[in-house]
Design a protein around this motif. Structure first.
Motif, PDB file in Angstrom:
ATOM      1  N   GLN A  51       0.833  -1.201   0.000  1.00  0.00           N
ATOM      2  CA  GLN A  51       0.000   0.000   0.000  1.00  0.00           C
ATOM      3  C   GLN A  51       0.869   1.253   0.000  1.00  0.00           C
ATOM      4  OE1 GLN A  51      -3.155   1.229  -1.069  1.00  0.00           O
ATOM      5  NE2 GLN A  51      -3.600  -0.699  -0.005  1.00  0.00           N
ATOM      6  N   ALA A  52       2.036   1.159   0.611  1.00  0.00           N
ATOM      7  CA  ALA A  52       2.948   2.301   0.644  1.00  0.00           C
ATOM      8  C   ALA A  52       3.370   2.707  -0.760  1.00  0.00           C
ATOM      9  CB  ALA A  52       4.178   1.971   1.497  1.00  0.00           C
ATOM     10  N   LEU A  53       3.588   1.732  -1.639  1.00  0.00           N
ATOM     11  CA  LEU A  53       3.928   2.039  -3.028  1.00  0.00           C
ATOM     12  C   LEU A  53       2.817   2.847  -3.686  1.00  0.00           C
ATOM     13  CD1 LEU A  53       5.459  -1.350  -4.262  1.00  0.00           C
ATOM     14  CD2 LEU A  53       6.659   0.841  -4.107  1.00  0.00           C
ATOM     15  N   ASN A  54       1.594   2.432  -3.430  1.00  0.00           N
ATOM     16  CA  ASN A  54       0.435   3.132  -3.979  1.00  0.00           C
ATOM     17  C   ASN A  54       0.362   4.560  -3.453  1.00  0.00           C
ATOM     18  OD1 ASN A  54      -2.218   3.670  -5.050  1.00  0.00           O
ATOM     19  ND2 ASN A  54      -3.095   3.054  -3.097  1.00  0.00           N
ATOM     20  N   VAL A  55       0.507   4.723  -2.144  1.00  0.00           N
ATOM     21  CA  VAL A  55       0.379   6.036  -1.518  1.00  0.00           C
ATOM     22  C   VAL A  55       1.553   6.942  -1.881  1.00  0.00           C
ATOM     23  CG1 VAL A  55       0.274   7.246   0.699  1.00  0.00           C
ATOM     24  CG2 VAL A  55      -1.053   5.159   0.361  1.00  0.00           C
ATOM     25  N   ALA A  56       2.757   6.372  -1.962  1.00  0.00           N
ATOM     26  CA  ALA A  56       3.933   7.182  -2.313  1.00  0.00           C
ATOM     27  C   ALA A  56       3.755   7.819  -3.693  1.00  0.00           C
ATOM     28  CB  ALA A  56       5.188   6.316  -2.288  1.00  0.00           C
ATOM     29  N   GLU A  57       3.117   7.090  -4.577  1.00  0.00           N
ATOM     30  CA  GLU A  57       2.865   7.634  -5.917  1.00  0.00           C
ATOM     31  C   GLU A  57       1.864   8.781  -5.855  1.00  0.00           C
ATOM     32  OE1 GLU A  57       1.316   6.117 -10.324  1.00  0.00           O
ATOM     33  OE2 GLU A  57       1.939   4.654  -8.805  1.00  0.00           O
ATOM     34  N   ILE A  58       0.894   8.660  -4.954  1.00  0.00           N
ATOM     35  CA  ILE A  58      -0.134   9.702  -4.829  1.00  0.00           C
ATOM     36  C   ILE A  58       0.447  10.980  -4.237  1.00  0.00           C
ATOM     37  CG2 ILE A  58      -2.279  10.344  -3.647  1.00  0.00           C
ATOM     38  CD1 ILE A  58      -3.053   7.354  -3.758  1.00  0.00           C
ATOM     39  N   ILE A  59       1.217  10.854  -3.158  1.00  0.00           N
ATOM     40  CA  ILE A  59       1.701  12.049  -2.450  1.00  0.00           C
ATOM     41  C   ILE A  59       2.872  12.711  -3.164  1.00  0.00           C
ATOM     42  CG2 ILE A  59       0.866  11.194  -0.232  1.00  0.00           C
ATOM     43  CD1 ILE A  59       3.747  10.469   0.494  1.00  0.00           C
ATOM     44  N   GLY A  60       3.603  11.951  -3.968  1.00  0.00           N
ATOM     45  CA  GLY A  60       4.707  12.517  -4.721  1.00  0.00           C
ATOM     46  C   GLY A  60       5.876  12.944  -3.840  1.00  0.00           C
ATOM     47  N   PRO A  61       6.900  13.542  -4.437  1.00  0.00           N
ATOM     48  CA  PRO A  61       8.110  13.919  -3.681  1.00  0.00           C
ATOM     49  C   PRO A  61       7.875  15.025  -2.661  1.00  0.00           C
ATOM     50  CG  PRO A  61       8.214  14.732  -5.946  1.00  0.00           C
ATOM     51  CD  PRO A  61       7.044  13.809  -5.887  1.00  0.00           C
ATOM     52  N   ALA A  62       6.790  15.769  -2.798  1.00  0.00           N
ATOM     53  CA  ALA A  62       6.509  16.836  -1.839  1.00  0.00           C
ATOM     54  C   ALA A  62       5.908  16.309  -0.545  1.00  0.00           C
ATOM     55  CB  ALA A  62       5.569  17.864  -2.462  1.00  0.00           C
ATOM     56  N   GLY A  63       5.394  15.080  -0.579  1.00  0.00           N
ATOM     57  CA  GLY A  63       4.811  14.482   0.615  1.00  0.00           C
ATOM     58  C   GLY A  63       5.807  13.633   1.368  1.00  0.00           C
ATOM     59  N   GLN A  64       5.367  13.060   2.469  1.00  0.00           N
ATOM     60  CA  GLN A  64       6.194  12.152   3.248  1.00  0.00           C
ATOM     61  C   GLN A  64       5.350  10.964   3.708  1.00  0.00           C
ATOM     62  OE1 GLN A  64       8.493  13.803   6.461  1.00  0.00           O
ATOM     63  NE2 GLN A  64       9.381  15.425   5.206  1.00  0.00           N
ATOM     64  N   LEU A  65       5.957   9.792   3.729  1.00  0.00           N
ATOM     65  CA  LEU A  65       5.265   8.586   4.177  1.00  0.00           C
ATOM     66  C   LEU A  65       6.126   7.830   5.175  1.00  0.00           C
ATOM     67  CD1 LEU A  65       3.101   6.126   2.221  1.00  0.00           C
ATOM     68  CD2 LEU A  65       4.958   5.212   3.606  1.00  0.00           C
ATOM     69  N   THR A  66       5.533   7.483   6.299  1.00  0.00           N
ATOM     70  CA  THR A  66       6.179   6.642   7.302  1.00  0.00           C
ATOM     71  C   THR A  66       5.356   5.371   7.457  1.00  0.00           C
ATOM     72  OG1 THR A  66       7.095   8.519   8.535  1.00  0.00           O
ATOM     73  CG2 THR A  66       6.884   6.430   9.714  1.00  0.00           C
ATOM     74  N   GLY A  67       5.990   4.222   7.305  1.00  0.00           N
ATOM     75  CA  GLY A  67       5.335   2.939   7.524  1.00  0.00           C
ATOM     76  C   GLY A  67       5.885   2.288   8.773  1.00  0.00           C
ATOM     77  N   ILE A  68       5.010   1.723   9.586  1.00  0.00           N
ATOM     78  CA  ILE A  68       5.433   1.068  10.816  1.00  0.00           C
ATOM     79  C   ILE A  68       4.753  -0.285  10.931  1.00  0.00           C
ATOM     80  CG2 ILE A  68       3.633   2.216  12.188  1.00  0.00           C
ATOM     81  CD1 ILE A  68       5.668   2.249  14.522  1.00  0.00           C
ATOM     82  N   ASP A  69       5.504  -1.307  11.366  1.00  0.00           N
ATOM     83  CA  ASP A  69       4.961  -2.655  11.488  1.00  0.00           C
ATOM     84  C   ASP A  69       5.773  -3.408  12.551  1.00  0.00           C
ATOM     85  OD1 ASP A  69       3.012  -4.505   9.626  1.00  0.00           O
ATOM     86  OD2 ASP A  69       4.609  -5.700  10.548  1.00  0.00           O
ATOM     87  N   PRO A  70       5.134  -4.305  13.322  1.00  0.00           N
ATOM     88  CA  PRO A  70       5.864  -5.050  14.351  1.00  0.00           C
ATOM     89  C   PRO A  70       6.721  -6.181  13.819  1.00  0.00           C
ATOM     90  CG  PRO A  70       3.574  -5.703  14.355  1.00  0.00           C
ATOM     91  CD  PRO A  70       3.687  -4.551  13.403  1.00  0.00           C
ATOM     92  N   SER A  71       6.562  -6.540  12.541  1.00  0.00           N
ATOM     93  CA  SER A  71       7.348  -7.638  11.966  1.00  0.00           C
ATOM     94  C   SER A  71       8.576  -7.088  11.246  1.00  0.00           C
ATOM     95  CB  SER A  71       6.496  -8.442  10.980  1.00  0.00           C
ATOM     96  OG  SER A  71       7.311  -9.324  10.228  1.00  0.00           O
ATOM     97  N   SER A  72       9.746  -7.401  11.761  1.00  0.00           N
ATOM     98  CA  SER A  72      10.982  -6.944  11.117  1.00  0.00           C
ATOM     99  C   SER A  72      11.146  -7.559   9.737  1.00  0.00           C
ATOM    100  CB  SER A  72      12.191  -7.297  11.991  1.00  0.00           C
ATOM    101  OG  SER A  72      12.274  -8.703  12.196  1.00  0.00           O
ATOM    102  N   TYR A  73      10.599  -8.777   9.540  1.00  0.00           N
ATOM    103  CA  TYR A  73      10.700  -9.444   8.241  1.00  0.00           C
ATOM    104  C   TYR A  73       9.891  -8.686   7.180  1.00  0.00           C
ATOM    105  CZ  TYR A  73      12.146 -13.178  11.419  1.00  0.00           C
ATOM    106  OH  TYR A  73      12.760 -13.903  12.415  1.00  0.00           O
ATOM    107  N   ARG A  74       8.724  -8.218   7.555  1.00  0.00           N
ATOM    108  CA  ARG A  74       7.891  -7.478   6.609  1.00  0.00           C
ATOM    109  C   ARG A  74       8.482  -6.095   6.325  1.00  0.00           C
ATOM    110  NH1 ARG A  74       1.654  -9.481   7.874  1.00  0.00           N
ATOM    111  NH2 ARG A  74       2.229 -11.652   8.226  1.00  0.00           N
ATOM    112  N   ILE A  75       9.025  -5.474   7.357  1.00  0.00           N
ATOM    113  CA  ILE A  75       9.669  -4.175   7.163  1.00  0.00           C
ATOM    114  C   ILE A  75      10.860  -4.304   6.220  1.00  0.00           C
ATOM    115  CG2 ILE A  75      11.090  -2.431   8.316  1.00  0.00           C
ATOM    116  CD1 ILE A  75       8.133  -1.932   8.666  1.00  0.00           C
ATOM    117  N   GLU A  76      11.600  -5.379   6.345  1.00  0.00           N
ATOM    118  CA  GLU A  76      12.749  -5.600   5.465  1.00  0.00           C
ATOM    119  C   GLU A  76      12.299  -5.673   4.006  1.00  0.00           C
ATOM    120  OE1 GLU A  76      16.391  -8.839   4.765  1.00  0.00           O
ATOM    121  OE2 GLU A  76      14.997  -9.068   6.449  1.00  0.00           O
ATOM    122  N   LEU A  77      11.205  -6.391   3.738  1.00  0.00           N
ATOM    123  CA  LEU A  77      10.682  -6.488   2.378  1.00  0.00           C
ATOM    124  C   LEU A  77      10.159  -5.135   1.894  1.00  0.00           C
ATOM    125  CD1 LEU A  77       8.803  -9.923   2.410  1.00  0.00           C
ATOM    126  CD2 LEU A  77      11.014  -9.382   1.382  1.00  0.00           C
TER     127      LEU A  77
END
Length: 270
Positions: A51-77
């Motif tokens: 979903q972050a890929l989708n949102v990053a495209e929407i907000i563009g370089p002027a926006g900022q996105l922070t993703g947080i998750d308790p699984s280090s394996y998922r964060i790595e991907l």
């Protein structure tokens, strides 16, 4: 958000390949929230970053996105998805929804939980944290399973398991803490949010064959892997019976098993 004690590198990879159902609901939520170019966004329970890929495209370089998750394996991907040509306005952190200390007060336009709020243990604390980091008139959104929704998948599988006296051997959706629509409204209102909208929607997860359905039930790194530890000789019999029941429920459009999903949005008042 509770620790994902059943996750693993392989489990994170399987989730990344098979999370279309959650991703599509999240796309609808993002559109409903009105996320736009230049917004600062918080993705809580971001998983592997689809979903972050989708949102990053929407907000563009002027926006900022922070993703947080308790699984280090998922964060790595998730981080790997942004390695090549990675914009400096996207970051992923291992952490809990109940503790967003890495996010400053009054700094976020939109925060969302895409199929992750039902994994949060302390929902009051998590929503207080969301309220803290949102700007005035900022919005929180979520897709989350309704606790009162009947589980059609379980209705098909449990009677078969019961024949072999293993109906209570496994937990479905272990660790989930679902809420009802009134409970969710009270949680949001009690935190101070206004303009609360909660829309229940029946969302089907389609399986095109008995094999696809059984694979989902047998995945060792899935909380729904209810067949994963059953002895092989018994599992063969169960697989046969589940296949028969699946075919009875099959339609030309595929066989759907869905829960009621709550699509919720609320606003931090000015």
């Amino acid at each position: 958000m509770s620790e994902i004690d059943w996750d693993s590198p392989k489990g994170a990879e399987k989730y990344d390949r098979n999370c279309d159902h959650q991703f599509q609901k999240g796309q609808v939520l993002v559109e409903m929230m009105g996320i736009k170019k230049g917004d600062f966004v918080l993705d809580v329970g971001c998983g592997t970053g689809r979903q972050a890929l989708n949102v990053a495209e929407i907000i563009g370089p002027a926006g900022q996105l922070t993703g947080i998750d308790p699984s280090s394996y998922r964060i790595e991907l998730a981080r790997k998805k942004f390695v090549e040509g990675s914009p400096g306005n996207v970051r992923f952190l291992v952490g809990q929804a109940e503790n967003l200390r890495a996010v400053p007060d009054n700094s976020i336009n939109h925060a969302y939980f895409c199929s992750s709020f039902h994994w949060v243990d302390d929902k009051k604390t998590a929503l207080n944290e969301i309220y803290r980091v949102l700007l005035p008139e900022g919005r929180v959104g979520m897709t989350t399973l309704d606790r009162n929704s009947p589980n059609k998948m379980r209705a098909l599988v449990d009677p078969v398991l019961a024949k072999y006296n293993i109906e209570k051997r496994h937990e479905w959706h272990r660790g989930m803490k679902k809420v009802t629509a009134p409970e969710l409204h009270d949680l949001l209102s009690g935190t101070g949010f206004t303009g609360i909208s909660i829309e229940p929607r029946a969302v089907q997860r389609k399986y095109n064959s008995p094999g696809e359905f059984l694979q989902h039930l047998e995945e060792k790194d899935s909380p729904e892997g209810v067949l994963k530890d059953i002895p092989e000789e018994i599992r063969k019999k169960i697989r046969k019976e589940i296949t028969e029941e699946f075919r009875k429920a099959h339609t030309p459009e595929g066989t759907g098993f869905g829960n009621i999903t709550l699509f919720a949005i609320a606003t931090k008042p000015n």
